[in-house]
Write an enzyme that holds these catalytic residues in place. Sequence first.
Site, PDB file in Angstrom:
ATOM      1  N   HIS A 154       0.840  -1.218   0.000  1.00 54.59           N
ATOM      2  CA  HIS A 154       0.000   0.000   0.000  1.00 54.59           C
ATOM      3  C   HIS A 154       0.868   1.258   0.000  1.00 54.59           C
ATOM      4  O   HIS A 154       0.433   2.305   0.487  1.00 54.59           O
ATOM      5  CB  HIS A 154      -0.942   0.037   1.214  1.00 54.59           C
ATOM      6  N   SER A 275      15.221  21.780 -16.223  1.00 55.54           N
ATOM      7  CA  SER A 275      14.064  22.616 -16.499  1.00 55.54           C
ATOM      8  C   SER A 275      14.552  23.911 -17.136  1.00 55.54           C
ATOM      9  O   SER A 275      15.629  24.407 -16.809  1.00 55.54           O
ATOM     10  CB  SER A 275      13.332  22.917 -15.187  1.00 55.54           C
ATOM     11  N   LYS A 281      16.228  22.145 -10.976  1.00 55.91           N
ATOM     12  CA  LYS A 281      15.543  20.891 -11.302  1.00 55.91           C
ATOM     13  C   LYS A 281      16.414  19.878 -12.007  1.00 55.91           C
ATOM     14  O   LYS A 281      17.222  20.205 -12.864  1.00 55.91           O
ATOM     15  CB  LYS A 281      14.331  21.166 -12.205  1.00 55.91           C
TER      16      LYS A 281
END
Length: 438
Positions: A154, A275, A281
């Site tokens: 999960h 980016s 980034k």
Amino acid sequence: MKLWGGRFKKAENKLMEDFNSSLSFDRTLYYEDIQGSIAHVKMLTKCGILTEEECEAIKGGLNSILSDIENETLLIEGDYEDIHSFVETNLIQRIGQVGKKLHTARSRNDQVAVDLRLYAKKKAFEVVENIETLQSVMKTLGEENNCLMPGYTHLQRAQVVTFKHHIMAYYNMLHRDKKRVLNAIEILNESPLGCCALAGTTYNTDRAFTASELGFKKPVDNFLDGVSDRDYVIELLSCFSIMMMHLSRLSEELILWSTKEFDFIQIDDEFSTGSSIMPQKKNPDAAELIRGKTGRVYGALMSLLTTMKGIPLAYNKDMQEDKEQFFNALDTVLSCLKVMSGMLSTLKIKKENTFNAVKKGFLNATEAADYLVNKGMPFRDAHKVIGEIVLYCEEKDKAIEDISLGELKNFSELFAEDVYEFIDYKNTLDRGIKKELK
Ligand code: ARG
């Protein structure tokens, strides 16, 4: 430049000509088309349908077309209907009238069927080779990183595993993928050449000869099926779809693990992008593209299943729609396997961070319950006791191994000093069947 026309009074509408032409994509099959034709003329000669001289002239012409295509002096372009017309027209231009004998006892229906089977077989073996390369990259990565990390269910921390065991899960998926592709190759390995348009031929041809010349196990048993079977394309697309699902799941994990929130791995600069606006980034584009491209492989499978579902026997032009999707899917899976190999062979595992995550997730809670069971408590009761201890630890912001024996004894008298050794993360992996995790 058509292979037909005798029974037509009017020329084909230009719109129709463009709509019908497959040369822009079936040019991919030029090699298989020429190999198929060479096997066919050899068979016609062996069966006394062509003379030795005719055979030599045709083979010579076909081989010269092949080498000119390969050294790019002959470009596969122009207003030909398909690759078959292209090769045959060029042959006749090169060797004259005798070239017109090539198509004796053959139809484009069995011709395209044999071309595509040969191509599918060749490319499927290439996929298998690339699966094996990726598997060996995974094995090395696992062996070099036999470190502890949280295992999840999960997406919640569950029990301790090793990175090696985690990556070897994908190794095993790829092993099944490889077996599926090899099995599909085994099933497709029969030659449709000689089925002709749909009902064979009145010539005494030898289908077993062409089958063995082209490396097939045997000729197909049924003419109608031989020319209209595209199961092998669908089956390979289905194998590829399952494999892409595996690569996509792995990509998703790599993307998650490379976030600051997980921070388990570092994807190398070589397989990342930046980016244009945010200077800090570093994006996991390789993994995202593999996850994204899974869609087009599934699309190819659904497309061809749908194309084939209402087609009466035998050949129908609908089937020309098999190629673009199949070729595109092949290119996609091959590039995804290569990029995944490159990304994994340069991947860094942040072992300290995976270990810190292990320490924070109560990943030895199940083992702590097992400890009480070993001391005589029924598992369901042990589960409850440890659940209460976890709640207590959460309030104190501590791990189970951090609380004192005295505190533990408040929950059960069965706890003794040896509990700490029993629930040590590394030790838990050394016991019982869990040894296989290492
Ligand atoms: N371009 C065709 C295809 O891909 C080749 C077979 C054409 N056969 C025919 N009867 N028109 O299926």
